[in-house]
Design an enzyme around this catalytic site. Structure first.
Site, PDB file in Angstrom:
ATOM      1  N   SER B  65     -56.766  15.332 -17.138  1.00 26.58           N
ATOM      2  CA  SER B  65     -56.000  16.213 -18.029  1.00 26.58           C
ATOM      3  C   SER B  65     -56.133  15.780 -19.499  1.00 26.58           C
ATOM      4  O   SER B  65     -57.254  15.758 -19.993  1.00 26.58           O
ATOM      5  CB  SER B  65     -54.561  16.428 -17.569  1.00 26.58           C
ATOM      6  N   HIS B  70     -49.696  14.315 -32.544  1.00 28.74           N
ATOM      7  CA  HIS B  70     -49.628  15.017 -33.817  1.00 28.74           C
ATOM      8  C   HIS B  70     -48.600  14.271 -34.654  1.00 28.74           C
ATOM      9  O   HIS B  70     -47.479  14.039 -34.182  1.00 28.74           O
ATOM     10  CB  HIS B  70     -49.209  16.475 -33.613  1.00 28.74           C
ATOM     11  N   CYS B  85     -53.135  14.011 -13.935  1.00 32.33           N
ATOM     12  CA  CYS B  85     -53.060  14.476 -12.545  1.00 32.33           C
ATOM     13  C   CYS B  85     -53.767  13.474 -11.649  1.00 32.33           C
ATOM     14  O   CYS B  85     -54.626  12.716 -12.097  1.00 32.33           O
ATOM     15  CB  CYS B  85     -53.649  15.874 -12.408  1.00 32.33           C
TER      16      CYS B  85
END
Lengths: 123, 123
Positions: B65, B70, B85
């Site tokens: 994944s 940010h 995952c």
């Protein structure tokens, strides 16, 4: 006091999507880039990967954060995240476009406000 | 009936981080790649961008994944997502490593289970 935040993050779960759509790397790339554009985002870079025997993972970095998808064609399932910051972008436009393309039998979407602070916020 | 899921997604909000750390693109890239490694993930690609006058956005696509950050140095804030995952990866190891590096004054973390279905699940 305004309590908004720096970012809006849509957490999307879609089920009952056609397996071929979920395994189409090029189609999903085009979908996410167009979704970013419709949200009003500026694409900074794109990373996609197709797994064997199935499944696609993809991330579109935008100046306003990111959009990602991870698919499990064997379950008709995809996890989509649409994270945007700034008042000039609307993550729901990316959501609507993506859902229109994938045509899932069920949708769950949660909006998470990121970077909420007292008296602050950018949207 | 087992109700686990296909993925685990940590939504992390950190505040009170040193502004220089949050504006150091190379340092944040190294941090996220190492975080992915510690979680047991396999890095497929990395996209980072430094904004002017400040702020960094970065995404590490992993076979399991993605991890993203940010930053808003002006607020001492970063939004981190750690989405994995498979039972061979542990997103909490990536979390612990990243938090150890950033040394925030406050942390909020939410674990969201993605792709939960009746009787199914991979972890």
């Amino acid at each position: 006091m305004v309590l908004r935040g720096l970012g809006r993050h849509l957490i999307v779960e879609v089920w009952g999507v056609d397996a071929e759509l979920l395994d189409d790397e090029a189609g999903l790339r085009d979908m996410l880039v167009e979704a970013a554009r419709r949200a009003g985002g500026r694409v900074m870079g794109v990373l996609f990967h197709k797994f064997e025997p199935q499944g696609v993972t993809g991330v579109v970095a935008i100046a306003e954060s990111h959009i990602s998808i991870h698919t499990w064609p064997e379950y008709g399932y995809a996890a989509i995240d649409i994270f945007t910051c700034g008042s000039h972008v609307d993550p729901w436009r990316a959501f609507e476009y993506s859902v229109g393309k994938l045509k899932p039998k069920s949708i769950n979407v949660f909006e998470v406000r990121r970077g909420v602070m007292p008296g602050g916020g950018e949207f």
